[in-house]
Design a protein around this motif. Sequence first.
Motif, short mmCIF file in Angstrom:
data_model
loop_
_atom_site.label_atom_id
_atom_site.label_comp_id
_atom_site.label_asym_id
_atom_site.label_seq_id
_atom_site.Cartn_x
_atom_site.Cartn_y
_atom_site.Cartn_z
N ALA A 113 -4.98 -5.27 0.27
CA ALA A 113 -3.80 -5.79 0.57
C ALA A 113 -4.25 -7.23 1.35
O ALA A 113 -3.83 -8.30 1.45
N THR A 171 -1.44 -11.67 -7.50
CA THR A 171 -2.01 -10.18 -7.24
C THR A 171 -3.44 -9.87 -7.71
O THR A 171 -3.88 -10.66 -8.45
N SER A 205 -4.56 -2.19 -6.75
CA SER A 205 -3.93 -3.59 -6.80
C SER A 205 -3.06 -3.75 -5.55
O SER A 205 -2.38 -2.84 -4.67
N ALA A 206 -2.84 -5.13 -5.09
CA ALA A 206 -1.78 -5.67 -4.19
C ALA A 206 -1.45 -7.07 -4.47
O ALA A 206 -1.99 -7.74 -5.03
N THR A 207 0.00 -7.11 -4.11
CA THR A 207 0.46 -8.65 -4.34
C THR A 207 0.94 -9.25 -3.09
O THR A 207 1.28 -8.68 -2.19
N ALA A 208 0.51 -10.35 -3.08
CA ALA A 208 0.96 -11.12 -1.76
C ALA A 208 1.78 -12.41 -1.97
O ALA A 208 1.36 -13.11 -2.99
N SER A 235 -7.10 0.58 0.01
CA SER A 235 -5.70 0.12 0.02
C SER A 235 -5.40 -1.09 1.02
O SER A 235 -4.79 -2.34 0.46
N GLN A 236 -5.72 -0.84 1.99
CA GLN A 236 -5.54 -1.90 3.15
C GLN A 236 -6.45 -3.22 2.85
O GLN A 236 -6.32 -4.22 3.08
N ALA A 267 -5.38 -9.90 -0.82
CA ALA A 267 -4.21 -10.51 -1.56
C ALA A 267 -3.88 -11.39 -0.81
O ALA A 267 -3.31 -12.66 -1.16
N ASP A 268 -3.49 -11.14 0.57
CA ASP A 268 -3.15 -12.04 1.47
C ASP A 268 -3.87 -13.58 1.72
O ASP A 268 -3.44 -14.49 1.70
#
Length: 108
Positions: free
Chosen positions: A35, A85, A96-99, A31-32, A38-39
């Motif tokens: 993220a 994303t 998934s992650a969004t930034a 998860s990290q 995404a960043d």
Amino acid sequence: MAGSIIAAGVAGAAAVLALGLTAAGGAAVESQRIAAVADAAALAAADAASGAVAGEPCARATEVAGAQRASVTLCALDGLVATVTVGARYAGLPVSATARAGPPPVSW
């Protein structure tokens, strides 16, 4: 005899608990990682949108995400602000992650 059955049960329960904690820890790490991807992808898109680097913003985001074994599922631009994303899979499950990245908001 009863002591060995109890010991085997305790050892089995400890093994199941360790396996569960290992899976949960791996999911937290993934998860990290997503993220962070995404960043980085959002920053790459925002840099391209501002002209700081050459290229089309969403193509740059896709390039950065692909280098980290992830794929862009959404890339949107609002002026110089990029929202990206990204997604990948961990243990067969989607992650998934969004930034968002861009210039700071103007404050008067």
